[in-house]
Design a protein around this motif. Structure first.
Motif, PDB file in Angstrom:
ATOM      1  N   UNK A  12       0.694  -1.348   0.049  1.00 21.55           N
ATOM      2  CA  UNK A  12       0.063   0.068   0.089  1.00 21.55           C
ATOM      3  C   UNK A  12       0.839   1.113   0.154  1.00 21.55           C
ATOM      4  N   UNK A  13       1.973   1.331   0.661  1.00 21.79           N
ATOM      5  CA  UNK A  13       3.081   2.329   0.672  1.00 21.79           C
ATOM      6  C   UNK A  13       3.521   2.652  -0.592  1.00 21.79           C
ATOM      7  N   UNK A  14       3.804   1.534  -1.488  1.00 26.76           N
ATOM      8  CA  UNK A  14       4.192   1.953  -2.646  1.00 26.76           C
ATOM      9  C   UNK A  14       3.079   2.824  -3.773  1.00 26.76           C
ATOM     10  N   UNK A  17       2.623   6.063  -2.631  1.00 27.53           N
ATOM     11  CA  UNK A  17       3.685   7.170  -3.232  1.00 27.53           C
ATOM     12  C   UNK A  17       3.356   7.340  -4.829  1.00 27.53           C
ATOM     13  N   UNK A  18       3.177   6.113  -5.286  1.00 31.48           N
ATOM     14  CA  UNK A  18       2.812   6.260  -6.804  1.00 31.48           C
ATOM     15  C   UNK A  18       1.589   7.200  -6.985  1.00 31.48           C
ATOM     16  N   UNK A  19       0.650   7.447  -6.186  1.00 28.11           N
ATOM     17  CA  UNK A  19      -0.462   8.155  -6.340  1.00 28.11           C
ATOM     18  C   UNK A  19      -0.193   9.633  -5.768  1.00 28.11           C
ATOM     19  N   UNK A  20       0.764   9.790  -4.915  1.00 24.20           N
ATOM     20  CA  UNK A  20       0.836  11.220  -4.274  1.00 24.20           C
ATOM     21  C   UNK A  20       2.240  11.855  -4.906  1.00 24.20           C
ATOM     22  N   UNK A  21       3.204  10.880  -4.969  1.00 19.84           N
ATOM     23  CA  UNK A  21       4.417  11.538  -5.377  1.00 19.84           C
ATOM     24  C   UNK A  21       5.359  11.890  -4.283  1.00 19.84           C
ATOM     25  N   UNK A  27       1.512   4.654   4.829  1.00 18.08           N
ATOM     26  CA  UNK A  27       0.169   4.116   4.821  1.00 18.08           C
ATOM     27  C   UNK A  27      -0.680   3.613   5.983  1.00 18.08           C
ATOM     28  N   UNK A  28       0.014   3.642   7.362  1.00 16.79           N
ATOM     29  CA  UNK A  28      -0.525   3.429   8.347  1.00 16.79           C
ATOM     30  C   UNK A  28      -1.584   2.307   8.213  1.00 16.79           C
ATOM     31  N   UNK A  66      -3.830   1.580  -8.205  1.00 15.78           N
ATOM     32  CA  UNK A  66      -2.519   1.336  -8.496  1.00 15.78           C
ATOM     33  C   UNK A  66      -1.756   0.415  -7.553  1.00 15.78           C
ATOM     34  N   UNK A  67      -2.544  -0.229  -6.925  1.00 17.24           N
ATOM     35  CA  UNK A  67      -2.016  -1.281  -5.984  1.00 17.24           C
ATOM     36  C   UNK A  67      -1.289  -2.644  -6.830  1.00 17.24           C
TER      37      UNK A  67
END
Length: 577
Positions: A12-14, A17-21, A27-28, A66-67
């Motif tokens: 989820x973290x990846x 990051x993709x989604x927000x840059x 991701x907590x 984008x998962x």
RNA sequence: GCGCCCGUAGCUCAACGGGAUAGAGCAUCGGCCUUCUAAGCCGAGGGUUGCAGGUUCAAGUCCUGCCGGGCGUACCA
């Protein structure tokens, strides 16, 4: 193998990051707060939305989109509420993970990435007196943390910083010399350290001449006079025997080799003071040699010193602790040094740690005070019996074992007495340890016999009972049927149990980091509950072959998780109870 | 006075560094043993998270101020 939570965090973290840059968005991921939300939930999107200027729900949808989950761990990811992502895991992936562990039970709790060398200072009783209930916490918390850290592959150096060098030993030696050092009378008197101490104290308070002899004895002792050292040695050995006896009964791993007695540092103290002086950290104040650090303020806001040498030339426990820091950092080359000590000593440790850092004594070692709260009486004051003495730890253990024996005799009268005794021993001791370990270490807690010796609900006997139910099933297993692989998760109780089992490594990692054993207790209680519900609703031996083998696999896995988890609490399991 | 910790159901405690409807046990009440151990399982009741503000999408959790408790605060450890 990466644990479930870490793996989900990574995935989820990846995506986040993709989604927000934003590189450091968290991701907590936590376990789901309610079962209907799934297995895990990611809460970090809402915070990230604020930083990236996007709507939280819209961002959450983008993250889900984008998962990338090549391993097929996630069965579904759904946006809910203001921007939570609810994650449900794939049954097949869970079963594969479980079956993998069945083949190699050590993988239930895989080793940590980087092995460290970690000192765990714990128990540390004062050898002048008998161990009392107040010593339970530091002893069992430290033991649990040592076991957890060791299990993760770290090198743990246990240190039992016993108090064997204080002024009270003068009083005890003086009393010993009056009784006669070689006498049989002394031997019998020393059998009860507590009353021996009380007798010496009484004389000390009542008889000024005796008090003088006591003070002189300290000077003789610390000056190395052979007669006084010999008397001291007799007392210390007796007291240590008592401690080791308690540790053995508690199943605590502290050995004589772990001793890190105060007396050990006697010859180093002068050097510590000299070092501080050479470093320009020392100042004399009111005749005492002190280190003043700006952050420590006294009663009227005036500077508060850390006294390292008294005006009479004697040294204090700050000095000893500094010497110990130096030893742990330089000689033992530890990366981390944990001090499992009563919270009332917080200021002391803050000061010692600050001085040690200022003096460069622990350059590459973290210093952590693992504080714990006080055991209180029902009157809200630190615990005392009516006579004013603390309850002896040995008496608490006796009581626990005897109550457990009565109970097992009622529950299982057909077992022979020696087995009931053995069961009572395990159950009673475990109940006491668990009663302490299961509480948040920071809170003061009220000592209460019935809570401490309760055998129902969230207690060690509940966990042990779950184990005996498992072992009983396995005993009745027909020879030809082996341990099956987990193949089906038809009932909710099966799935819930498997998921819970697979969460053990997450909890262990958390305990290693935060040093809160109660988190492990909470988990094991939930795990046992999951097993109990599985056991009550899913017949194992009586199920049709394929289901039976699958449930047996689950049962074996539960056994592993419970046994390994209890092992980390320092509790042995039982075949029957 | 100052500092640290704490205040959650009648009692004892949880709540995964801010998450959705605050959870357990004990105690009380009701159900489940001719099927793998009833030290168990299922269900019911029980809460203004000490009080008052604030911060934000969201507060038991963070900030401020009170109230209440524990501990510490220069030659004990």
């Amino acid at each position: 193998m990466e644990n479930l939570k870490d793996q989900l965090s990574r995935l989820v973290g990846a995506a986040l990051r993709d989604a927000t840059g934003i590189a450091d968005s968290d991701p907590n991921v936590i376990t789901a707060s309610r079962p209907e939300f799934g297995d895990y939930q990611a809460n970090g999107v809402m915070a990230a939305a604020g930083r990236s200027g996007r709507g939280p729900r819209e961002l959450a949808e983008a993250v889900v989109g984008s998962l990338r989950d090549d391993a097929g761990l996630i069965a579904s990811a759904e946006v809910a509420g203001p921007g939570f992502i609810n994650l449900r895991l794939n049954d097949q992936a869970l079963m594969e993970r479980g079956n993998g562990i069945l083949g190699d039970p050590r993988m239930l709790i895989p080793p940590a990435g980087k092995p460290r060398k970690i000192v765990v200072d714990h128990s540390s009783p004062n050898l002048a007196k008998e161990m009392h209930v107040g010593h339970l916490r530091g002893t069992v918390i430290g033991d649990c943390l040592s076991l957890v850290l060791e299990r993760l592959g770290h090198e743990v150096i246990r240190q039992n910083h016993v108090g064997d060098w204080g002024t009270q030993f003068g009083m005890l030696i003086a009393h010993m010399r009056e009784i006669g050092e070689d006498s049989d009378l002394l031997r019998t008197e020393l059998e009860d350290l507590e009353s021996f101490y009380q007798a010496a104290k009484k004389k000390f308070d009542a008889d000024p001449a005796f008090a003088d002899r006591a003070r002189l004895s300290v000077v003789k002792l610390q000056g190395g006079h052979p007669d006084y050292l010999a008397a001291w040695r007799i007392f210390i050995d007796e007291s240590l025997r008592h401690c080791q006896d308690i540790y053995a009964r508690l199943g605590v791993g502290l050995k004589l080799a772990d001793l890190d007695a105060e007396s050990r540092y006697n010859d180093d103290l002068e050097g510590i003071v000299r070092q501080l002086e050479e470093q320009g950290l020392l100042r004399e104040s009111q005749g005492a040699r002190c280190v003043f650090l700006p952050r420590f303020k006294g009663k009227e806001g005036e500077p508060l010193p850390v006294i390292v040498q008294k005006s009479d030339g004697g040294y204090l426990y700050s000095t000893t602790d500094l010497a110990a820091v130096k030893l742990r950092s330089h000689d033992l080359a530890a990366d981390r040094s944990l001090y499992v000590v009563d919270a009332r000593q917080s200021l002391h440790f803050q000061q010692v740690f600050a001085v040690a850092r200022a003096a460069g004594m622990a350059a590459n070692m973290s210093l952590e005070h693992i504080a714990y709260g006080t055991i209180m009486g029902s009157d809200g004051r630190p615990y005392r019996t009516r006579s004013g003495d603390a309850v002896k730890l040995a008496d608490l253990l006796d009581e626990a074992v005897s109550r457990a024996f009565e109970l097992v005799s009622v529950k299982n009268p057909e077992l022979d007495e020696s087995e009931r005794r053995r069961i009572a021993d395990t159950v009673g001791i475990a109940a006491v340890k668990y009663a302490d370990l299961s509480k948040n270490r920071m809170s003061d807690y009220v000592f209460d016999w019935s809570t401490m010796l309760s055998f129902e609900g969230n207690t060690a006997p509940y966990l042990l009972y779950a184990c005996t139910r498992i072992k009983s099933v396995l005993r009745k297993l027909p020879n030809e049927s082996g341990a099956g692989k987990i193949k089906t998760l038809v009932l909710a109780e099966e799935r819930a149990l498997l998921l819970k089992i697979l969460q053990l490594p997450e909890v262990v990692a958390l305990v290693a980091r935060e040093c809160y054993p109660n988190l492990l207790c909470n988990y094991l209680y939930e795990l046992s509950g999951a097993f109990m519900r599985f056991y009550e609703s899913c017949p194992i031996l009586k199920a049709e072959a394929e289901t039976r083998d699958s449930r047996l696999g689950l049962t074996l896995l539960a056994e592993q998780a419970l046994e390994q988890g209890l092992g980390l609490l320092g509790i042995r399991t039982l075949e029957r109870m």
